[in-house]
Design a protein around this motif. Structure first.
Motif, PDB file in Angstrom:
ATOM      1  N   ALA A   1       0.807  -1.225   0.000  1.00 35.09           N
ATOM      2  CA  ALA A   1       0.000   0.000   0.000  1.00 35.09           C
ATOM      3  C   ALA A   1       0.837   1.272   0.000  1.00 35.09           C
ATOM      4  O   ALA A   1       0.348   2.329  -0.369  1.00 35.09           O
ATOM      5  CB  ALA A   1      -0.922   0.006   1.219  1.00 35.09           C
ATOM      6  N   GLY A   2       2.089   1.191   0.422  1.00 29.77           N
ATOM      7  CA  GLY A   2       2.909   2.381   0.591  1.00 29.77           C
ATOM      8  C   GLY A   2       2.709   2.943   1.992  1.00 29.77           C
ATOM      9  O   GLY A   2       1.640   2.784   2.584  1.00 29.77           O
ATOM     10  N   SER A   3       3.719   3.592   2.514  1.00 33.92           N
ATOM     11  CA  SER A   3       3.645   4.077   3.895  1.00 33.92           C
ATOM     12  C   SER A   3       2.539   5.088   4.111  1.00 33.92           C
ATOM     13  O   SER A   3       2.023   5.247   5.218  1.00 33.92           O
ATOM     14  CB  SER A   3       4.993   4.653   4.329  1.00 33.92           C
ATOM     15  OG  SER A   3       5.341   5.733   3.482  1.00 33.92           O
ATOM     16  N   ASP A   4       2.116   5.753   3.031  1.00 36.42           N
ATOM     17  CA  ASP A   4       1.011   6.711   3.153  1.00 36.42           C
ATOM     18  C   ASP A   4      -0.291   6.162   2.560  1.00 36.42           C
ATOM     19  O   ASP A   4      -1.282   6.882   2.454  1.00 36.42           O
ATOM     20  CB  ASP A   4       1.374   8.036   2.482  1.00 36.42           C
ATOM     21  CG  ASP A   4       1.623   7.893   0.981  1.00 36.42           C
ATOM     22  OD1 ASP A   4       1.602   6.750   0.461  1.00 36.42           O
ATOM     23  OD2 ASP A   4       1.845   8.927   0.325  1.00 36.42           O
ATOM     24  N   GLY A   5      -0.291   4.893   2.169  1.00 40.45           N
ATOM     25  CA  GLY A   5      -1.493   4.263   1.626  1.00 40.45           C
ATOM     26  C   GLY A   5      -1.839   4.665   0.209  1.00 40.45           C
ATOM     27  O   GLY A   5      -2.919   4.348  -0.286  1.00 40.45           O
ATOM     28  N   SER A   6      -0.921   5.328  -0.483  1.00 38.41           N
ATOM     29  CA  SER A   6      -1.244   5.882  -1.800  1.00 38.41           C
ATOM     30  C   SER A   6      -1.122   4.883  -2.953  1.00 38.41           C
ATOM     31  O   SER A   6      -1.588   5.157  -4.051  1.00 38.41           O
ATOM     32  CB  SER A   6      -0.353   7.088  -2.092  1.00 38.41           C
ATOM     33  OG  SER A   6       1.009   6.704  -2.135  1.00 38.41           O
ATOM     34  N   PHE A   7      -0.494   3.728  -2.719  1.00 38.64           N
ATOM     35  CA  PHE A   7      -0.394   2.721  -3.774  1.00 38.64           C
ATOM     36  C   PHE A   7      -1.581   1.777  -3.665  1.00 38.64           C
ATOM     37  O   PHE A   7      -2.010   1.437  -2.568  1.00 38.64           O
ATOM     38  CB  PHE A   7       0.907   1.926  -3.652  1.00 38.64           C
ATOM     39  CG  PHE A   7       2.135   2.742  -3.896  1.00 38.64           C
ATOM     40  CD1 PHE A   7       2.461   3.172  -5.169  1.00 38.64           C
ATOM     41  CD2 PHE A   7       2.977   3.082  -2.849  1.00 38.64           C
ATOM     42  CE1 PHE A   7       3.598   3.930  -5.397  1.00 38.64           C
ATOM     43  CE2 PHE A   7       4.109   3.843  -3.065  1.00 38.64           C
ATOM     44  CZ  PHE A   7       4.424   4.265  -4.337  1.00 38.64           C
ATOM     45  N   TYR A   8      -2.087   1.359  -4.802  1.00 33.83           N
ATOM     46  CA  TYR A   8      -3.180   0.382  -4.812  1.00 33.83           C
ATOM     47  C   TYR A   8      -2.717  -0.845  -5.557  1.00 33.83           C
ATOM     48  O   TYR A   8      -1.716  -0.812  -6.262  1.00 33.83           O
ATOM     49  CB  TYR A   8      -4.445   1.005  -5.406  1.00 33.83           C
ATOM     50  CG  TYR A   8      -5.136   1.840  -4.363  1.00 33.83           C
ATOM     51  CD1 TYR A   8      -6.047   1.267  -3.489  1.00 33.83           C
ATOM     52  CD2 TYR A   8      -4.819   3.182  -4.194  1.00 33.83           C
ATOM     53  CE1 TYR A   8      -6.638   2.009  -2.486  1.00 33.83           C
ATOM     54  CE2 TYR A   8      -5.412   3.940  -3.200  1.00 33.83           C
ATOM     55  CZ  TYR A   8      -6.325   3.345  -2.341  1.00 33.83           C
ATOM     56  OH  TYR A   8      -6.894   4.071  -1.341  1.00 33.83           O
ATOM     57  N   PRO A   9      -3.406  -1.965  -5.406  1.00 29.55           N
ATOM     58  CA  PRO A   9      -2.915  -3.200  -6.014  1.00 29.55           C
ATOM     59  C   PRO A   9      -2.565  -3.034  -7.488  1.00 29.55           C
ATOM     60  O   PRO A   9      -3.333  -2.461  -8.260  1.00 29.55           O
ATOM     61  CB  PRO A   9      -4.093  -4.163  -5.819  1.00 29.55           C
ATOM     62  CG  PRO A   9      -4.791  -3.661  -4.597  1.00 29.55           C
ATOM     63  CD  PRO A   9      -4.657  -2.173  -4.675  1.00 29.55           C
ATOM     64  N   SER A  10      -1.399  -3.559  -7.825  1.00 28.04           N
ATOM     65  CA  SER A  10      -0.937  -3.527  -9.217  1.00 28.04           C
ATOM     66  C   SER A  10      -1.686  -4.583 -10.022  1.00 28.04           C
ATOM     67  O   SER A  10      -2.370  -5.451  -9.465  1.00 28.04           O
ATOM     68  CB  SER A  10       0.567  -3.809  -9.270  1.00 28.04           C
ATOM     69  OG  SER A  10       0.823  -5.176  -8.921  1.00 28.04           O
TER      70      SER A  10
END
Length: 194
Positions: free
Chosen positions: A162-171
């Motif tokens: 997810a990334g430390s700030d939650g900004s990534f979503y599942p690839s």
């Protein structure tokens, strides 16, 4: 809490639904955090997006032929909400209600080495105490061996970062792993139930 596990769950469901003559029920465990804490954590929007999903009762687990659990990672373990839910399954254990049913797990963590594998493996302990048949994500899912990107997924189950700030979503690769896991679990459950 932020929608990462929910996105993986949607891909798991698509994988399950690709198998003929299966029924899927999506539900969530009860939230244990007060509203003001969720607001401080920035989790309110994701909570709203998932409000239509019914809350599972412990008894419902006994009606399933297979259960695929999704949980965020918290310090290398399942989240407290899931732990509290599973701690209430003693009655099912006493009846042997989950013995022989397929159990599988997927997860999300903030970082690449944030405990995805330990979360799934520690979750397996509970499933084994219930006598469930553990199904993971086999290496026949070729996306596990990718070197093209940083990606979740292991033989234990699908996962996302997810990334430390939650900004990534599942690839795409992580969603493909979740789809594969859902399909794989459904196929095995059908074989065991026939």
């Amino acid at each position: 809490m932020y929608g990462h596990v929910y996105k993986l769950a949607q891909a798991v469901i698509e994988g399950i639904e690709s198998v003929e003559n299966v029924e899927v029920v999506l539900c969530r465990v009860p939230e244990t955090l007060p509203q003001e804490v969720l607001e401080k954590m920035g989790a309110v929007e994701a909570q709203k997006q998932q409000a239509h999903i019914p809350i599972c009762s412990v008894e419902e687990l006994g009606n399933a032929d297979a259960i695929i659990f999704g949980t965020p990672t918290r310090f290398g373990n399942m989240c407290a909400q899931m732990r509290q839910f599973l701690d209430a399954t003693g009655g099912l254990w006493a009846k042997g209600a989950l013995v022989g049913k397929v159990g599988s797990v997927f997860t999300s963590s903030n970082t690449q080495h944030g405990g995805q594998e330990s979360t799934i493996l520690s979750f397996h302990t509970t499933l084994l105490h219930h006598g469930m048949v553990i199904v993971g994500l086999p290496y026949t899912f070729k996306g596990q061996s990718t070197m093209d990107e940083i990606s979740g997924c292991s033989p234990y189950g699908a996962s996302t970062i997810a990334g430390s700030d939650g900004s990534f979503y599942p690839s795409k690769n992580e969603l493909a792993g979740a789809y594969f896991q859902g399909k794989h679990v459904a196929q095995i459950a059908k074989k065991l139930m026939s």
